[in-house]
Write a protein that holds these residues in place. Sequence first.
Motif, PDB file in Angstrom:
ATOM      1  N   ASP A  11       3.104 -10.515  -1.843  1.00 22.71           N
ATOM      2  CA  ASP A  11       2.390 -10.301  -0.587  1.00 22.71           C
ATOM      3  C   ASP A  11       3.294 -10.739   0.550  1.00 22.71           C
ATOM      4  O   ASP A  11       4.102 -11.658   0.396  1.00 22.71           O
ATOM      5  CB  ASP A  11       1.110 -11.139  -0.526  1.00 22.71           C
ATOM      6  CG  ASP A  11       0.053 -10.697  -1.505  1.00 22.71           C
ATOM      7  OD1 ASP A  11       0.032  -9.511  -1.870  1.00 22.71           O
ATOM      8  OD2 ASP A  11      -0.754 -11.550  -1.929  1.00 22.71           O
ATOM      9  N   LYS A  12       3.135 -10.097   1.683  1.00 21.92           N
ATOM     10  CA  LYS A  12       3.828 -10.525   2.889  1.00 21.92           C
ATOM     11  C   LYS A  12       3.190 -11.845   3.313  1.00 21.92           C
ATOM     12  O   LYS A  12       1.975 -11.913   3.526  1.00 21.92           O
ATOM     13  CB  LYS A  12       3.649  -9.438   3.955  1.00 21.92           C
ATOM     14  CG  LYS A  12       4.694  -9.401   5.002  1.00 21.92           C
ATOM     15  CD  LYS A  12       4.586  -8.094   5.748  1.00 21.92           C
ATOM     16  CE  LYS A  12       4.607  -8.350   7.228  1.00 21.92           C
ATOM     17  NZ  LYS A  12       4.423  -7.138   7.997  1.00 21.92           N
ATOM     18  N   GLU A  18      -1.134  -7.339   2.807  1.00 15.33           N
ATOM     19  CA  GLU A  18      -0.118  -6.318   2.561  1.00 15.33           C
ATOM     20  C   GLU A  18       0.663  -6.732   1.323  1.00 15.33           C
ATOM     21  O   GLU A  18       1.288  -7.785   1.305  1.00 15.33           O
ATOM     22  CB  GLU A  18       0.824  -6.180   3.758  1.00 15.33           C
ATOM     23  CG  GLU A  18       0.155  -5.564   4.960  1.00 15.33           C
ATOM     24  CD  GLU A  18       1.152  -5.202   6.029  1.00 15.33           C
ATOM     25  OE1 GLU A  18       2.264  -4.765   5.686  1.00 15.33           O
ATOM     26  OE2 GLU A  18       0.812  -5.355   7.206  1.00 15.33           O
ATOM     27  N   SER A  19       0.607  -5.899   0.281  1.00 13.18           N
ATOM     28  CA  SER A  19       1.299  -6.254  -0.956  1.00 13.18           C
ATOM     29  C   SER A  19       2.208  -5.114  -1.401  1.00 13.18           C
ATOM     30  O   SER A  19       2.105  -3.990  -0.918  1.00 13.18           O
ATOM     31  CB  SER A  19       0.290  -6.591  -2.054  1.00 13.18           C
ATOM     32  OG  SER A  19      -0.544  -5.492  -2.314  1.00 13.18           O
ATOM     33  N   GLY A  20       3.098  -5.441  -2.319  1.00 16.07           N
ATOM     34  CA  GLY A  20       4.026  -4.449  -2.837  1.00 16.07           C
ATOM     35  C   GLY A  20       4.743  -4.973  -4.066  1.00 16.07           C
ATOM     36  O   GLY A  20       4.452  -6.063  -4.554  1.00 16.07           O
ATOM     37  N   MET A  39       6.236  -1.371  -0.391  1.00  5.74           N
ATOM     38  CA  MET A  39       4.930  -1.803   0.107  1.00  5.74           C
ATOM     39  C   MET A  39       3.900  -0.690  -0.089  1.00  5.74           C
ATOM     40  O   MET A  39       4.178   0.472   0.207  1.00  5.74           O
ATOM     41  CB  MET A  39       5.020  -2.171   1.591  1.00  5.74           C
ATOM     42  CG  MET A  39       5.979  -3.305   1.885  1.00  5.74           C
ATOM     43  SD  MET A  39       5.546  -4.867   1.095  1.00  5.74           S
ATOM     44  CE  MET A  39       4.130  -5.358   2.074  1.00  5.74           C
ATOM     45  N   TYR A  42       3.066   2.538   2.517  1.00  5.62           N
ATOM     46  CA  TYR A  42       4.105   2.831   3.503  1.00  5.62           C
ATOM     47  C   TYR A  42       4.986   4.011   3.105  1.00  5.62           C
ATOM     48  O   TYR A  42       5.499   4.708   3.957  1.00  5.62           O
ATOM     49  CB  TYR A  42       4.995   1.606   3.744  1.00  5.62           C
ATOM     50  CG  TYR A  42       4.338   0.584   4.629  1.00  5.62           C
ATOM     51  CD1 TYR A  42       4.470   0.650   6.005  1.00  5.62           C
ATOM     52  CD2 TYR A  42       3.571  -0.441   4.088  1.00  5.62           C
ATOM     53  CE1 TYR A  42       3.864  -0.278   6.826  1.00  5.62           C
ATOM     54  CE2 TYR A  42       2.959  -1.371   4.894  1.00  5.62           C
ATOM     55  CZ  TYR A  42       3.107  -1.293   6.259  1.00  5.62           C
ATOM     56  OH  TYR A  42       2.501  -2.210   7.062  1.00  5.62           O
ATOM     57  N   GLN A  46      10.731  -1.793   2.375  1.00  9.54           N
ATOM     58  CA  GLN A  46      10.870  -2.769   3.445  1.00  9.54           C
ATOM     59  C   GLN A  46      11.682  -3.928   2.886  1.00  9.54           C
ATOM     60  O   GLN A  46      11.587  -4.241   1.693  1.00  9.54           O
ATOM     61  CB  GLN A  46       9.510  -3.249   3.933  1.00  9.54           C
ATOM     62  CG  GLN A  46       8.744  -2.176   4.652  1.00  9.54           C
ATOM     63  CD  GLN A  46       7.502  -2.723   5.333  1.00  9.54           C
ATOM     64  OE1 GLN A  46       7.195  -3.893   5.288  1.00  9.54           O
ATOM     65  NE2 GLN A  46       6.783  -1.835   5.980  1.00  9.54           N
TER      66      GLN A  46
END
Length: 58
Positions: A11-12, A18-20, A39, A42, A46
């Motif tokens: 997660d950011k 916001e996760s990725g 992400m 998107y 990133q």
Amino acid sequence: MAKFAIGDKVDKAPDDHESGIVVAVFSTTDGSYRYAVDMEGYGALQFFTEEKLVVHAN
């Protein structure tokens, strides 16, 4: 040693909705790490420093 590995869900840090997925790990000349993260939502990678990411909370 890098805090995260390829395939880790993250997660950011300041905005944990916001996760990725980590798709690449790069070491810098000063010994720190940068992460390429796919992400969700998107459609592009990133790049983050280690301090900007936390392990995804399930």
